[in-house]
Design an enzyme around this catalytic site. Sequence first.
Site, PDB file in Angstrom:
ATOM      1  N   GLU A 146      31.266 -20.304   6.851  1.00  0.00           N
ATOM      2  CA  GLU A 146      31.777 -19.317   7.816  1.00  0.00           C
ATOM      3  C   GLU A 146      32.828 -19.928   8.739  1.00  0.00           C
ATOM      4  O   GLU A 146      33.676 -19.232   9.264  1.00  0.00           O
ATOM      5  CB  GLU A 146      30.629 -18.774   8.683  1.00  0.00           C
TER       6      GLU A 146
ATOM      7  N   HIS B 241      18.480 -30.696 -14.099  1.00  0.00           N
ATOM      8  CA  HIS B 241      18.123 -30.074 -15.376  1.00  0.00           C
ATOM      9  C   HIS B 241      18.765 -28.700 -15.508  1.00  0.00           C
ATOM     10  O   HIS B 241      18.393 -27.924 -16.390  1.00  0.00           O
ATOM     11  CB  HIS B 241      16.593 -29.992 -15.485  1.00  0.00           C
TER      12      HIS B 241
ATOM     13  N   LYS C 160      29.877  -4.696   5.872  1.00  0.00           N
ATOM     14  CA  LYS C 160      29.120  -3.804   6.754  1.00  0.00           C
ATOM     15  C   LYS C 160      29.752  -2.420   6.800  1.00  0.00           C
ATOM     16  O   LYS C 160      29.067  -1.407   6.741  1.00  0.00           O
ATOM     17  CB  LYS C 160      29.058  -4.382   8.175  1.00  0.00           C
TER      18      LYS C 160
HETATM   19  O1  PA5 Z   1      27.139 -17.275  12.620  1.00  0.00           O
HETATM   20  C1  PA5 Z   1      27.138 -16.103  12.915  1.00  0.00           C
HETATM   21  O2  PA5 Z   1      27.676 -15.694  13.946  1.00  0.00           O
HETATM   22  C2  PA5 Z   1      26.431 -15.086  12.063  1.00  0.00           C
HETATM   23  O3  PA5 Z   1      25.896 -15.633  10.917  1.00  0.00           O
HETATM   24  C3  PA5 Z   1      25.307 -14.442  12.851  1.00  0.00           C
HETATM   25  O4  PA5 Z   1      24.411 -15.424  13.281  1.00  0.00           O
HETATM   26  C4  PA5 Z   1      24.571 -13.378  12.051  1.00  0.00           C
HETATM   27  O5  PA5 Z   1      25.473 -12.411  11.574  1.00  0.00           O
HETATM   28  C5  PA5 Z   1      23.518 -12.693  12.901  1.00  0.00           C
HETATM   29  O6  PA5 Z   1      24.090 -12.132  14.047  1.00  0.00           O
HETATM   30  P1  PA5 Z   1      23.231 -11.662  15.268  1.00  0.00           P
HETATM   31  O7  PA5 Z   1      22.550 -12.834  15.862  1.00  0.00           O
HETATM   32  O8  PA5 Z   1      24.216 -11.032  16.216  1.00  0.00           O
HETATM   33  O9  PA5 Z   1      22.220 -10.650  14.763  1.00  0.00           O
END
Ligand code: PA5
Length: 439
Positions: A284, A305, A419
Amino acid sequence: MDISNIYDFVSSKQVFAFKEELMHNQELLEEKTGKGRDFLGWLNLPSSTTDKELEAINQVAADLRSKSDVVVVVGIGGSYLGSKAAIEALGNSFSNILLDKENPIVLFAGQNICEDYHKELLELLDNRSYSIVVISKSGTTTEPAVAFRLLKQHLENKVGKAEASQRIVAITDKSKGALRKLADQEGYRTFVISDDIGGRYSVLTSVGLLPIAIAGFSINDLINGAKDAERNTGINVRFDENPACIYAAARNALYRKGKNVEIMVNYTPKLHFLTEWWKQLYGESEGKENKGIFPAGVDFTSDLHSMGQYIQEGERIIFETVLSVGKPLRILTIPNDPANLDQLNFLSGKRYSEVNRMAEQGTILAHIDGGVPNIKITIPELTPYWLGYTMYFFERACALSGYTLNVNPFDQPGVEEYKKNMFALLGKQRCRLVWRVVE
Ligand code: PA5
């Protein structure tokens, strides 16, 4: 960290060519002048976390531990993977089926939208005394919100609304989002995720610490380890002595040579979820603007394996980072067998870990021979201290590496796309399917 096994593929000159840039990136972090500068709250978190803050987390953990056989942690992404990684790394491999009277079982929900998973969880909770920790920074993420709706109703039906509100703890924004509103309305205990810490950099806040403390591990030791890593990766540490700089430099040097995929390798199943956490952190943070090393993971020797063949002889776009554990916490030797029908008596009396270490060394040599550069990171022991150390190290190196790629390592604009489509397909008002057909 040992990067000597990348030098058949890149020269030390090419690695050290990143020195100036990475020292500049350290300045961008420390002076808060780089991309995503509003999300640097994690940088000095270990050294600024107070005993009082840890005590508050430990107290709530003790209370939930005292009243629960099971604690369900609801969250996804950065609100899930850090605590899951730590609990798996530190815990007994079979803790979820051991009836351990001392520690509650920590289970997770809302990290998927699977009907079977959540129905089976509710069935299990029918006969268990349990509590809930719901974690969402935004307070609006669909997966955990739906799971929490289910679990909240289930718990209220089981123990009554008043008792349920004593058994639910919410970790969310200080003022924004649906979860904050709900928590305030229902009188839940809460912890705040600060505005300047993104989900994937939040393991050393209450997001990671509360579930880890509930599972029975020392968060004070974890923070102490992270604190030492903060000092040892800081701006005052020389480039060639700074593991975060060296790791960032090595992987970027390899990337420039066409090694587009980094495979995190472990030799203990306890580290499977540390790899998952690392994949989110690096994927990310770096995967944007059509750039970034693709983070992948394998569990050896199991995956030798399966994926071993590709790594040995497939496309040469891979490098490996081996997470090696210095010593196991337990002792197990291979027994002698007088009949020796399996011809394995040459292993009699040897520690299991020695066989594993030879598998590790043999595999590293084979993969280097096959054209796969190797970085090796040794974690001395799977203890809270070393886990905290390792996690902070990876966070710092990730930020430095992201700046080297000239991306903002602290946003994740691409995560929104699925989303929009999901909501449109589910008929949410004002949501339109985003779909480009390429002819
Ligand atoms: O790193 C990030 O920002 C995302 O992976 C969030 O942690 C994830 O989408 C969950 O978001 P939230 O804590 O707002 O529910």
